[in-house]
Scaffold this motif. Structure first.
Motif: not given
Length: 216
Positions: A28-29, A179, A183, A197, A199-200, A214, A216
């Motif tokens: 997770e990023t 990838d 994290s 880039h 995600q949160k 969020d 995404r």
């Protein structure tokens, strides 16, 4: 993977971190934003086990921090500070340091690949870091931090001394790690960077999570 449960940190009567609850999954990023002095760096010091919470618990893969050997924990949770902290010797000495503290063999092939990835492939291991610019020193620090792949990578304004071109090189390198399951938590004051880039995005104000988005 990483969980913070009601984590607080205070010095005397001053609460710096207040009852933070956060779950971070593998790969997770997360961009961490907020005003200066809001507790972002203190939060990272707690996650890296440099300081202990005055309330609450942190867990890595379900194990409480207090049950994990501190040295092992810091190898799994890697913290890249904003300031360059290179040894005033050669590039090779700096890149070999993570292997030395693990009593491991220096992986010269990986070191060369990382030098190239951060845009410093034209230097060799015998180059003295005293001849490098501030931005080059910062990139060597990043390469050294990535000689071993952690489970969690914490970055505090890691590209603050870099121009846009080199900042994008570092971002590309870091997010390739995501990838591979690493994290990423990245403190940034750049609104543009916090939207790329990640995600949160979490915003910390007065030691509390004011907002979690969020992306995404």
């Amino acid at each position: 993977m990483l969980e913070l449960r009601n984590v607080s940190y205070q010095i005397d009567n001053r609460k710096i971190i207040q009852e933070i609850n956060l779950k971070i999954e593998s790969g997770e990023t997360i961009a961490v934003v907020g005003p200066s002095g809001s507790g972002k760096s203190t939060l990272f010091r707690l996650i890296n086990n440099l300081i202990s919470p005055t309330q609450g618990e942190l867990y890595l893969n379900g194990d409480a921090y207090e049950t994990i050997n501190p040295e092992e924990l810091r190898m799994e949770v890697s913290y890249l500070l904003q300031e360059s902290d290179l040894f005033d010797r050669t590039i090779g000495d700096n890149l070999a340091f993570p292997a030395n503290i693990r009593n491991d063999k220096f992986n010269r092939k990986r070191a060369k690949a990382l030098l190239k990835a951060v845009g410093l492939g034209h230097y060799n291991f015998n180059t003295s870091v005293s001849h490098l610019s501030g931005g080059e020193r910062q990139r060597i620090t990043i390469a050294r931090q990535l000689m071993y792949k952690p489970k969690i990578l914490l970055l505090d304004e890691a590209t603050s001394a870099l121009d846009i071109h080199n900042s994008e090189k570092i971002e590309s390198l870091i997010f390739k790690l995501a990838d591979e399951g690493v994290s990423i938590l990245w403190i940034t004051h750049s609104n543009d960077q916090s939207m790329r880039h990640f995600q949160k995005r979490i915003r910390i104000v007065d030691g509390q999570i004011e907002k979690e988005e969020d992306l995404r």
